[in-house]
Design a protein around this motif. Sequence first.
Motif, PDB file in Angstrom:
ATOM      1  N   GLU A  35      -3.503 -26.426  14.044  1.00 51.06           N
ATOM      2  CA  GLU A  35      -2.970 -26.352  12.688  1.00 51.06           C
ATOM      3  C   GLU A  35      -4.085 -26.388  11.648  1.00 51.06           C
ATOM      4  O   GLU A  35      -4.065 -25.637  10.666  1.00 51.06           O
ATOM      5  N   TYR A  36      -5.087 -27.244  11.845  1.00 52.58           N
ATOM      6  CA  TYR A  36      -6.189 -27.314  10.893  1.00 52.58           C
ATOM      7  C   TYR A  36      -7.022 -26.042  10.950  1.00 52.58           C
ATOM      8  O   TYR A  36      -7.488 -25.541   9.926  1.00 52.58           O
ATOM      9  N   ARG A  38      -5.940 -23.068  11.648  1.00 48.24           N
ATOM     10  CA  ARG A  38      -5.183 -22.038  10.918  1.00 48.24           C
ATOM     11  C   ARG A  38      -5.483 -22.115   9.422  1.00 48.24           C
ATOM     12  O   ARG A  38      -5.625 -21.092   8.753  1.00 48.24           O
ATOM     13  N   HIS A  39      -5.569 -23.330   8.914  1.00 44.23           N
ATOM     14  CA  HIS A  39      -5.873 -23.505   7.492  1.00 44.23           C
ATOM     15  C   HIS A  39      -7.278 -22.996   7.166  1.00 44.23           C
ATOM     16  O   HIS A  39      -7.494 -22.339   6.146  1.00 44.23           O
ATOM     17  N   ASP A  42      -7.840 -19.222   6.481  1.00 43.51           N
ATOM     18  CA  ASP A  42      -7.259 -18.639   5.273  1.00 43.51           C
ATOM     19  C   ASP A  42      -8.365 -18.088   4.356  1.00 43.51           C
ATOM     20  O   ASP A  42      -9.542 -18.371   4.540  1.00 43.51           O
ATOM     21  N   HIS A 129      -6.159 -15.541  14.523  1.00 41.38           N
ATOM     22  CA  HIS A 129      -5.977 -15.850  13.107  1.00 41.38           C
ATOM     23  C   HIS A 129      -7.267 -15.608  12.332  1.00 41.38           C
ATOM     24  O   HIS A 129      -7.242 -15.121  11.196  1.00 41.38           O
ATOM     25  N   TYR A 157       6.799 -23.073   3.417  1.00 39.77           N
ATOM     26  CA  TYR A 157       5.571 -22.675   2.739  1.00 39.77           C
ATOM     27  C   TYR A 157       5.630 -22.988   1.256  1.00 39.77           C
ATOM     28  O   TYR A 157       6.699 -23.028   0.646  1.00 39.77           O
ATOM     29  N   MET A 165      -1.296 -26.759   2.928  1.00 39.33           N
ATOM     30  CA  MET A 165      -2.174 -26.731   4.092  1.00 39.33           C
ATOM     31  C   MET A 165      -1.835 -25.587   5.044  1.00 39.33           C
ATOM     32  O   MET A 165      -2.547 -25.346   6.004  1.00 39.33           O
ATOM     33  N   THR A 166      -0.753 -24.862   4.785  1.00 40.29           N
ATOM     34  CA  THR A 166      -0.325 -23.814   5.697  1.00 40.29           C
ATOM     35  C   THR A 166      -0.959 -22.484   5.328  1.00 40.29           C
ATOM     36  O   THR A 166      -0.904 -22.059   4.172  1.00 40.29           O
ATOM     37  N   ASN A 167      -1.557 -21.831   6.289  1.00 39.28           N
ATOM     38  CA  ASN A 167      -2.134 -20.510   6.081  1.00 39.28           C
ATOM     39  C   ASN A 167      -1.028 -19.473   6.187  1.00 39.28           C
ATOM     40  O   ASN A 167      -0.499 -19.232   7.270  1.00 39.28           O
ATOM     41  N   GLN A 168      -0.692 -18.854   5.075  1.00 43.93           N
ATOM     42  CA  GLN A 168       0.395 -17.881   5.083  1.00 43.93           C
ATOM     43  C   GLN A 168      -0.064 -16.501   5.557  1.00 43.93           C
ATOM     44  O   GLN A 168       0.755 -15.590   5.682  1.00 43.93           O
TER      45      GLN A 168
END
Length: 260
Positions: A35-36, A38-39, A42, A129, A157, A165-168
């Motif tokens: 998860e981190y 992915r951020h 971005d 990603h 989101y 913190m979410t990479n869209q």
Amino acid sequence: MSEGATLRDGRRVGGAVLAAIAQVVLMVAVLAAYEYGRHLADGRPSEAFAHARWLWDAERTLRLPDEAELQKAALRWDGWVRVANQYYVRVHFPAITAFMIWVYFWRRRGWPRVRAAIVLSAAAALALHFAYPLAPPRMLPGHGLVDLMNVYGPSAYASDPGEGMTNQFAAMPSLHVGWALLVAWGVIRYGRTRWRYLIAAHPVITLLVVVLTANHYWMDGIVGCSLVVAALWLTSAVQSLRDGEPVRAGTSERRDSVGA
């Protein structure tokens, strides 16, 4: 019971508890790193939108169903939308977590292989990603797609892609779909009840949900599933090499003792 036997039992229980804690720490670390990561991936929106336009055209060339037309047809009755949004937001991580707990405590022979599939697919997804930022369909202009989470709620989101913190721009691949397939595979393989085959609906529903809510393209789900299938094949191949046997499509129960 003798004092020695009691001591041995205590050590076994203590060892089992420590082993379980170690696995919990490992998997929490893997999911947190994913998860981190992915951020951190971005920050390249121009590439993400260029990739989205290319993928959209590629899907039409491959004659995959048009996501916009499918969503438009489904929205003739919008009573399903909030349920679909809830499914997208609430089911993914609880499902894979419950699956891991079930396998570890009740189907231990399958745990090393399941653990390996999660770790390998997460690592491969994270690499994608970084290498291939992709804007989701809901952010792609010109095709009439509706951002159903934003319109109907709940949303996973922030309204601004640069917030939270979410990479869209990490639509490719979809581990929502990939790990749903892993759950279905594991329950069918290691389950014992005849009802276990109903779990096959989980990846199908998940794929439809992520596409109809415009969070993912068909190819995101296809690639997510491919990563999981490749990880499962790799675990089988590694064990076959250890055993000095040829790799086969079906694996024996003892091969499920392969580690990550």
